[in-house]
Design an enzyme around this catalytic site. Sequence first.
Site, PDB file in Angstrom:
ATOM      1  N   HIS A 174       9.042  -1.123   9.147  1.00  0.00           N
ATOM      2  CA  HIS A 174       9.307  -2.145   8.120  1.00  0.00           C
ATOM      3  C   HIS A 174       8.385  -1.883   6.923  1.00  0.00           C
ATOM      4  O   HIS A 174       7.643  -0.903   6.900  1.00  0.00           O
ATOM      5  CB  HIS A 174       9.003  -3.523   8.711  1.00  0.00           C
ATOM      6  CG  HIS A 174       7.528  -3.710   8.952  1.00  0.00           C
ATOM      7  ND1 HIS A 174       6.896  -4.928   8.947  1.00  0.00           N
ATOM      8  CD2 HIS A 174       6.532  -2.791   9.173  1.00  0.00           C
ATOM      9  CE1 HIS A 174       5.606  -4.758   9.157  1.00  0.00           C
ATOM     10  NE2 HIS A 174       5.365  -3.488   9.306  1.00  0.00           N
ATOM     11  N   GLU A 191      -4.320  -1.833   9.490  1.00  0.00           N
ATOM     12  CA  GLU A 191      -3.495  -2.331  10.598  1.00  0.00           C
ATOM     13  C   GLU A 191      -4.101  -1.996  11.952  1.00  0.00           C
ATOM     14  O   GLU A 191      -4.455  -0.842  12.210  1.00  0.00           O
ATOM     15  CB  GLU A 191      -2.078  -1.731  10.512  1.00  0.00           C
ATOM     16  CG  GLU A 191      -1.418  -2.045   9.188  1.00  0.00           C
ATOM     17  CD  GLU A 191      -0.026  -1.446   9.025  1.00  0.00           C
ATOM     18  OE1 GLU A 191       0.574  -1.012  10.032  1.00  0.00           O
ATOM     19  OE2 GLU A 191       0.448  -1.411   7.875  1.00  0.00           O
ATOM     20  N   LYS A 206      10.241   5.235   6.623  1.00  0.00           N
ATOM     21  CA  LYS A 206      10.589   4.019   5.879  1.00  0.00           C
ATOM     22  C   LYS A 206      11.731   4.348   4.926  1.00  0.00           C
ATOM     23  O   LYS A 206      11.575   5.207   4.049  1.00  0.00           O
ATOM     24  CB  LYS A 206       9.390   3.548   5.062  1.00  0.00           C
ATOM     25  CG  LYS A 206       8.172   3.089   5.876  1.00  0.00           C
ATOM     26  CD  LYS A 206       6.967   2.973   4.956  1.00  0.00           C
ATOM     27  CE  LYS A 206       5.799   2.246   5.609  1.00  0.00           C
ATOM     28  NZ  LYS A 206       4.553   2.376   4.822  1.00  0.00           N
ATOM     29  N   HIS A 262      -3.317  -5.813   2.823  1.00  0.00           N
ATOM     30  CA  HIS A 262      -2.449  -6.846   3.385  1.00  0.00           C
ATOM     31  C   HIS A 262      -3.158  -8.150   3.675  1.00  0.00           C
ATOM     32  O   HIS A 262      -2.566  -9.080   4.218  1.00  0.00           O
ATOM     33  CB  HIS A 262      -1.787  -6.340   4.673  1.00  0.00           C
ATOM     34  CG  HIS A 262      -0.859  -5.195   4.446  1.00  0.00           C
ATOM     35  ND1 HIS A 262      -0.423  -4.371   5.456  1.00  0.00           N
ATOM     36  CD2 HIS A 262      -0.279  -4.726   3.312  1.00  0.00           C
ATOM     37  CE1 HIS A 262       0.381  -3.450   4.958  1.00  0.00           C
ATOM     38  NE2 HIS A 262       0.477  -3.642   3.662  1.00  0.00           N
ATOM     39  N   GLU A 316       1.535  -9.259   7.202  1.00  0.00           N
ATOM     40  CA  GLU A 316       2.443  -8.835   8.276  1.00  0.00           C
ATOM     41  C   GLU A 316       2.330  -9.727   9.506  1.00  0.00           C
ATOM     42  O   GLU A 316       2.741  -9.350  10.607  1.00  0.00           O
ATOM     43  CB  GLU A 316       2.199  -7.360   8.623  1.00  0.00           C
ATOM     44  CG  GLU A 316       2.520  -6.457   7.430  1.00  0.00           C
ATOM     45  CD  GLU A 316       2.567  -4.980   7.776  1.00  0.00           C
ATOM     46  OE1 GLU A 316       2.215  -4.613   8.910  1.00  0.00           O
ATOM     47  OE2 GLU A 316       2.972  -4.193   6.900  1.00  0.00           O
ATOM     48  N   ASP A 348      -3.527   1.924  11.774  1.00  0.00           N
ATOM     49  CA  ASP A 348      -3.165   2.474  10.480  1.00  0.00           C
ATOM     50  C   ASP A 348      -4.261   2.093   9.492  1.00  0.00           C
ATOM     51  O   ASP A 348      -4.196   1.049   8.853  1.00  0.00           O
ATOM     52  CB  ASP A 348      -1.806   1.946   9.990  1.00  0.00           C
ATOM     53  CG  ASP A 348      -1.457   2.464   8.597  1.00  0.00           C
ATOM     54  OD1 ASP A 348      -2.194   3.341   8.088  1.00  0.00           O
ATOM     55  OD2 ASP A 348      -0.444   2.005   8.020  1.00  0.00           O
ATOM     56  N   LYS A 371       7.444  -0.067  14.200  1.00  0.00           N
ATOM     57  CA  LYS A 371       6.462  -1.098  13.872  1.00  0.00           C
ATOM     58  C   LYS A 371       7.090  -2.080  12.901  1.00  0.00           C
ATOM     59  O   LYS A 371       7.763  -1.687  11.945  1.00  0.00           O
ATOM     60  CB  LYS A 371       5.147  -0.506  13.332  1.00  0.00           C
ATOM     61  CG  LYS A 371       5.177   0.117  11.959  1.00  0.00           C
ATOM     62  CD  LYS A 371       3.732   0.414  11.492  1.00  0.00           C
ATOM     63  CE  LYS A 371       3.696   0.832  10.029  1.00  0.00           C
ATOM     64  NZ  LYS A 371       2.321   1.072   9.541  1.00  0.00           N
ATOM     65  N   SER A 428       0.873  -1.178   0.000  1.00  0.00           N
ATOM     66  CA  SER A 428       0.000   0.000   0.000  1.00  0.00           C
ATOM     67  C   SER A 428       0.905   1.221   0.000  1.00  0.00           C
ATOM     68  O   SER A 428       1.115   1.896   0.990  1.00  0.00           O
ATOM     69  CB  SER A 428      -0.945  -0.021   1.205  1.00  0.00           C
ATOM     70  OG  SER A 428      -0.317   0.385   2.379  1.00  0.00           O
ATOM     71  N   ASP A 474       2.042   8.738   6.837  1.00  0.00           N
ATOM     72  CA  ASP A 474       2.872   7.736   6.147  1.00  0.00           C
ATOM     73  C   ASP A 474       2.828   8.018   4.639  1.00  0.00           C
ATOM     74  O   ASP A 474       3.697   8.715   4.114  1.00  0.00           O
ATOM     75  CB  ASP A 474       2.359   6.329   6.487  1.00  0.00           C
ATOM     76  CG  ASP A 474       2.992   5.240   5.646  1.00  0.00           C
ATOM     77  OD1 ASP A 474       4.020   5.497   5.017  1.00  0.00           O
ATOM     78  OD2 ASP A 474       2.451   4.104   5.606  1.00  0.00           O
ATOM     79  N   GLU A 496      -2.448   6.460  12.233  1.00  0.00           N
ATOM     80  CA  GLU A 496      -1.623   6.708  11.043  1.00  0.00           C
ATOM     81  C   GLU A 496      -2.502   6.713   9.791  1.00  0.00           C
ATOM     82  O   GLU A 496      -3.416   5.888   9.678  1.00  0.00           O
ATOM     83  CB  GLU A 496      -0.584   5.581  10.970  1.00  0.00           C
ATOM     84  CG  GLU A 496       0.325   5.596   9.753  1.00  0.00           C
ATOM     85  CD  GLU A 496       1.156   4.310   9.677  1.00  0.00           C
ATOM     86  OE1 GLU A 496       1.433   3.691  10.726  1.00  0.00           O
ATOM     87  OE2 GLU A 496       1.505   3.912   8.556  1.00  0.00           O
TER      88      GLU A 496
HETATM   89  P1  PGA Z   1       3.193  -1.219   2.978  1.00  0.00           P
HETATM   90  O1  PGA Z   1       2.247  -0.886   4.212  1.00  0.00           O
HETATM   91  O2  PGA Z   1       4.520  -1.642   3.472  1.00  0.00           O
HETATM   92  O3  PGA Z   1       2.436  -2.300   2.269  1.00  0.00           O
HETATM   93  O4  PGA Z   1       3.256   0.037   2.158  1.00  0.00           O
HETATM   94  C1  PGA Z   1       2.720  -0.413   5.416  1.00  0.00           C
HETATM   95  C2  PGA Z   1       2.011   0.831   5.862  1.00  0.00           C
HETATM   96  O5  PGA Z   1       1.074   1.325   5.195  1.00  0.00           O
HETATM   97  O6  PGA Z   1       2.381   1.364   6.901  1.00  0.00           O
HETATM   98 ZN    ZN Z   2       0.928   3.117   6.794  1.00  0.00          ZN
END
Ligand code: PGA
Ligand code: ZN
Length: 425
Positions: free
Chosen positions: A369, A167, A341, A158, A208, A246, A392, A43, A316, A289
């Site tokens: 991650h 999440e 990230k 996911h 995840e 999230d 996370k 995503s 994010d 988030e």
């Molecule tokens: P992604 O999702 O690693 O699939 O982009 C993680 C997030 O949205 O925090």
């Molecule tokens: Zn996110």
Amino acid sequence: MTVRITRLHAVEILDSRARPTLAVTLTTADGTRVRAGVPAGASTGTREAVELRDGDRSRYGGQGVLGAVGHVNGEIAQALTGRGFASATDVDRALIELDGTGTKSRLGANAVVGVSLAAWRAEAALAGQEVWQHLARVAGTAPRLPVPHFNVVNGGAHAADGLDFQEFMLAPLGAPDLPEAVRAGAEVYARLKARLSAGGHATGLGDEGGFAPALDRPEDVLQLLVDAITDTGRTPGRDGMALALDPAASAFRDAADGLYHVAGDALTGDRLIDRYEEITDRFPVWSLEDGLAEDDWDGWVRLTARLGDRVQVMGDDIFVTDPAVITRAVGGNVANSALIKVNQIGTVTETLDALRVCRDAGYAQMVSHRSGETDDAFVADLAVGSGCGQIKSGAPARGERVAKYNRLIEIADSHPALPFGLAAR
Ligand code: PGA
Ligand code: ZN
């Protein structure tokens, strides 16, 4: 300390989702050999650094990375080997310049980030330091063990369940130390599994490592989490086990009607903010988030004004670890914290810049991650070295997720004086 690269080699390996990614091996003149595995999101924010996929449908459905591998073994190796770099930051600068696009789209952000991670690891090794120690020294930060955020229910991009929110995380804010925080996460995870089974739900896992039950209302999941926390004798809330969300709202906003579609309801941004307010009234959610879509800046201003003093409003997809975007957000009262990230921006140097911009502005930071991972645990070191206080890395299950948590446990064990918990802001 001069980083003199004598060999750079990439190979196409698999990530945790059976998709190809890169492993990069870097050797320096003194014989130091380090390796990095490249993560990949599902995503993703639209403004992320661009990873290169082959697009050849006859291999891995077009997801192959032989082009990116070829860039590491060809053009990048040619440009970097034999040269002495004053620092890993200089290696990153050379990579950015060589790519030349600003988005890493020519060489591929996946190629660039693999080399960057390896260069920083090599520099730490040359300095005789752990990666987190080295990062802290370069960034001028006070290292600290982060509060792990365990993503124990997976939805959105996911998982194939009916959940629109991506999440649902456990945040052991009240844990006395890192090992106890991990234990709390694992024990609640086990109780959650038992509750799901007892309720007739499947206990298969999402990308995840969280469960992916056939539930669709986020409130029902949050209630299950509170019950599972209570089952372990812990207190739901900031003194014990808090929760974090999230939703990854870009994924459930329909471009056609501009509305957010959650469990059968079609909501305007303001009605979705109302829903979040109700959720934070009822449940101990401490961090939110991507509560709104990445291009809904006006909505984010209202979200921050409405909820910013009761929850951590975290960007994010909207920030994509870009120091320039975060700087703009700070000026515009958008969010009060940022997810970090490395592969969103493409180099460790730019990631450290993003962390610094946040620190200077009083924005909290959480190192993260990606949903597609390898056994590489660099993000654990980044979280500790930056002193940001939050990480996370998915559920306390699946090898690629626990690799990060286990790395934290080992750092805690070898450096008992390191503080644990949220950073003061
Ligand atoms: P992604 O999702 O690693 O699939 O982009 C993680 C997030 O949205 O925090
Ligand atoms: Zn996110």
